[in-house]
Design an enzyme around this catalytic site. Structure first.
Site, PDB file in Angstrom:
ATOM      1  N   GLU A 193       2.921   1.376  -3.838  1.00 51.07           N
ATOM      2  CA  GLU A 193       2.185   1.370  -5.105  1.00 51.07           C
ATOM      3  C   GLU A 193       1.302   2.609  -5.229  1.00 51.07           C
ATOM      4  O   GLU A 193       1.298   3.288  -6.261  1.00 51.07           O
ATOM      5  CB  GLU A 193       1.332   0.101  -5.212  1.00 51.07           C
ATOM      6  CG  GLU A 193       0.859  -0.204  -6.616  1.00 51.07           C
ATOM      7  CD  GLU A 193       2.003  -0.597  -7.552  1.00 51.07           C
ATOM      8  OE1 GLU A 193       1.868  -0.361  -8.770  1.00 51.07           O
ATOM      9  OE2 GLU A 193       3.016  -1.125  -7.062  1.00 51.07           O
TER      10      GLU A 193
ATOM     11  N   GLU B 285       5.342  12.184   2.797  1.00 54.47           N
ATOM     12  CA  GLU B 285       6.297  11.728   1.785  1.00 54.47           C
ATOM     13  C   GLU B 285       6.051  12.401   0.439  1.00 54.47           C
ATOM     14  O   GLU B 285       6.987  12.905  -0.200  1.00 54.47           O
ATOM     15  CB  GLU B 285       6.187  10.215   1.638  1.00 54.47           C
ATOM     16  CG  GLU B 285       7.038   9.618   0.534  1.00 54.47           C
ATOM     17  CD  GLU B 285       6.632   8.201   0.228  1.00 54.47           C
ATOM     18  OE1 GLU B 285       6.444   7.884  -0.950  1.00 54.47           O
ATOM     19  OE2 GLU B 285       6.481   7.401   1.188  1.00 54.47           O
TER      20      GLU B 285
ATOM     21  N   CYS C  39      -7.423   4.966   5.213  1.00 54.19           N
ATOM     22  CA  CYS C  39      -6.010   4.590   5.142  1.00 54.19           C
ATOM     23  C   CYS C  39      -5.239   5.027   6.382  1.00 54.19           C
ATOM     24  O   CYS C  39      -5.104   6.227   6.653  1.00 54.19           O
ATOM     25  CB  CYS C  39      -5.382   5.205   3.894  1.00 54.19           C
ATOM     26  SG  CYS C  39      -3.615   4.876   3.724  1.00 54.19           S
TER      27      CYS C  39
ATOM     28  N   SER D 254       1.662   5.434  -3.612  1.00 55.72           N
ATOM     29  CA  SER D 254       2.484   6.641  -3.630  1.00 55.72           C
ATOM     30  C   SER D 254       3.062   6.903  -5.015  1.00 55.72           C
ATOM     31  O   SER D 254       3.061   8.041  -5.504  1.00 55.72           O
ATOM     32  CB  SER D 254       3.624   6.528  -2.612  1.00 55.72           C
ATOM     33  OG  SER D 254       3.125   6.518  -1.299  1.00 55.72           O
TER      34      SER D 254
ATOM     35  N   ALA E 207       0.827  -1.202   0.000  1.00 58.90           N
ATOM     36  CA  ALA E 207       0.000   0.000   0.000  1.00 58.90           C
ATOM     37  C   ALA E 207       0.860   1.250   0.000  1.00 58.90           C
ATOM     38  O   ALA E 207       0.550   2.234  -0.665  1.00 58.90           O
ATOM     39  CB  ALA E 207      -0.925  -0.015   1.217  1.00 58.90           C
TER      40      ALA E 207
END
Length: 400
Positions: free
Chosen positions: A245, A361, A352, A247, A242
């Site tokens: 992929e 990030e 999430c 991101s 999670a």
């Protein structure tokens, strides 16, 4: 019942290339439409998608892929992760993961991400032409998750390979080759994580604990929780799948939209619109996750439509994010859009857990790139990946 007049082919290359015209047609048809070919309901609007995601009577009910014996490595990873479970198992696993995350891991990652972004961009100069996905966006989240889990960054290629082998199973109409690769990747990934867990447990037993998330997950379990070995392995795999992929696809889809709208890029590079505000539009405009399913645990009604127990409802996330009832000029890319209640991180019970880390990030990654190369531009047409559920680009070549 509102039926779609013609069978939907969600693998049609034309739809994969640009799903938004058909999604608009589906929204105009009804908030809930019946996809007879897929044997499920489709939630098409922001309101119906939100209702499905928030309704506890619609759950993530895992069904093993068959043949079960062949698919067991893949099934085991999913059967034991929180995303594929409902309370009370989901509550227990989420509490343990949230407790481990709550030990300051996100805050500690900020300086690491800042340094990593700067170091990665040091390799390039203005005028260079690079594939910004392969050179920057793809390794970045794997490095970040590797640091978070306390595994070597040097393993990033393997981790990404295994992760992609697993997530390709989430597409529509997967073939035997995809299943075989998913089993291989699941087996190797699980073996890798088990070795990491054994190493962390040995360090704990020796009185030399690390400051990584795997160590804290073990502590949470050993401190009275009930995260068993299979759940621990599945949780670590889920974090990487999670975490990287979504991101990569969020960054790639969003950056491509930004570079395709030079006026919007200028608003960000000039400082008129903060990166953190623009980021929300990058998530909304071209959703990296286009579909997420729920199953009715009882007979119920969604947006005026009766849904029987056992029926599946597919939330069309990209459609919800283009709903004119919620977003003014929804097909326009507006980096200053506010409010921006997109469904990019889900809603309700399965919202999430990594959203704060993802925002941190992505924001740092985008800011460093635009600060260093404010005039970067697309070098040519960017090919799409041949997938829709996880929507992204194969590569994006840019001139820095």
């Amino acid at each position: 019942m509102t039926l779609i007049s013609t069978p939907l082919d969600l693998t049609d290359p034309a739809f994969v290339a640009d799903p938004y015209p058909l999604l608009a047609q589906l929204r105009a048809t009804a908030p809930m439409v019946r996809d007879e070919a897929g044997g499920r309901w489709l939630a098409t609007t922001h309101a119906s998608v939100s209702a499905v995601l928030r309704d506890r009577r619609l759950g993530r009910l895992w069904t093993d892929w068959e043949p079960v014996e062949q698919m067991e490595p893949f099934n085991t990873l999913h059967r034991n992760q929180l995303m594929e479970n409902e309370p009370p198992a989901h509550t227990r696993m989420r509490r343990l993961l949230a407790g481990a995350f709550g030990r300051g891991h996100v805050d500690r990652m900020r300086p690491r991400i800042e340094t990593l972004a700067a170091e990665m961009l040091d390799a390039y100069a203005p005028g260079d032409t690079i594939d910004v996905l392969a050179a920057y966006a793809e390794p970045m989240p794997v490095f970040v998750i590797a640091d978070l889990l306390g595994v070597p960054r040097a393993d990033h290629a393997l981790l990404r390979e295994w992760s992609q082998g697993i997530v390709h199973m989430y597409e529509q109409g997967v073939g035997e080759d995809v299943k075989a690769e998913a089993v291989r990747s699941s087996t190797l990934f699980a073996e890798y994580v088990r070795a990491v867990v054994a190493e962390r447990k040995a360090a704990l037993d020796a009185g030399n604990p690390g400051d990584d998330l795997v160590t804290d997950l073990i502590r949470e379990r050993d401190g009275g929780g009930k995260l068993d070995d299979e759940e621990l392995v599945a949780t670590v795999v889920l974090l990487l799948n999670a975490g990287h992929e979504a991101s990569v696809n969020t960054f790639g889809n969003g950056l491509h939209a930004l570079l395709s709208h030079r006026d919007q890029l200028e608003r960000v590079t000039s400082g008129q619109v903060p990166v953190d505000v623009a980021l929300e539009e990058l998530i909304r405009y071209d959703a990296p996750l286009q579909l997420f399913e729920r199953t009715a645990t009882v007979d119920l009604e969604v947006a005026g439509q009766a849904v029987a127990q056992g029926e599946r409802v597919a939330c069309l996330m990209g459609s919800a994010n283009r709903d004119a009832a919620v977003f003014e000029r929804p097909d326009e890319f507006d980096v200053a859009r506010d409010p921006n209640p997109h469904v990019g991180f889900g809603m309700g019970l399965h919202f999430c857990l990594g959203a704060p880390l993802a925002r941190l990030e992505l924001g740092i990654t985008l800011r460093h790139l635009l600060d260093r190369f404010p005039t970067l531009s697309l070098a040519g047409e960017a090919p799409r990946r041949p997938t829709w559920v996880l929507r992204g680009y194969e590569k994006i070549e840019v001139v820095l």
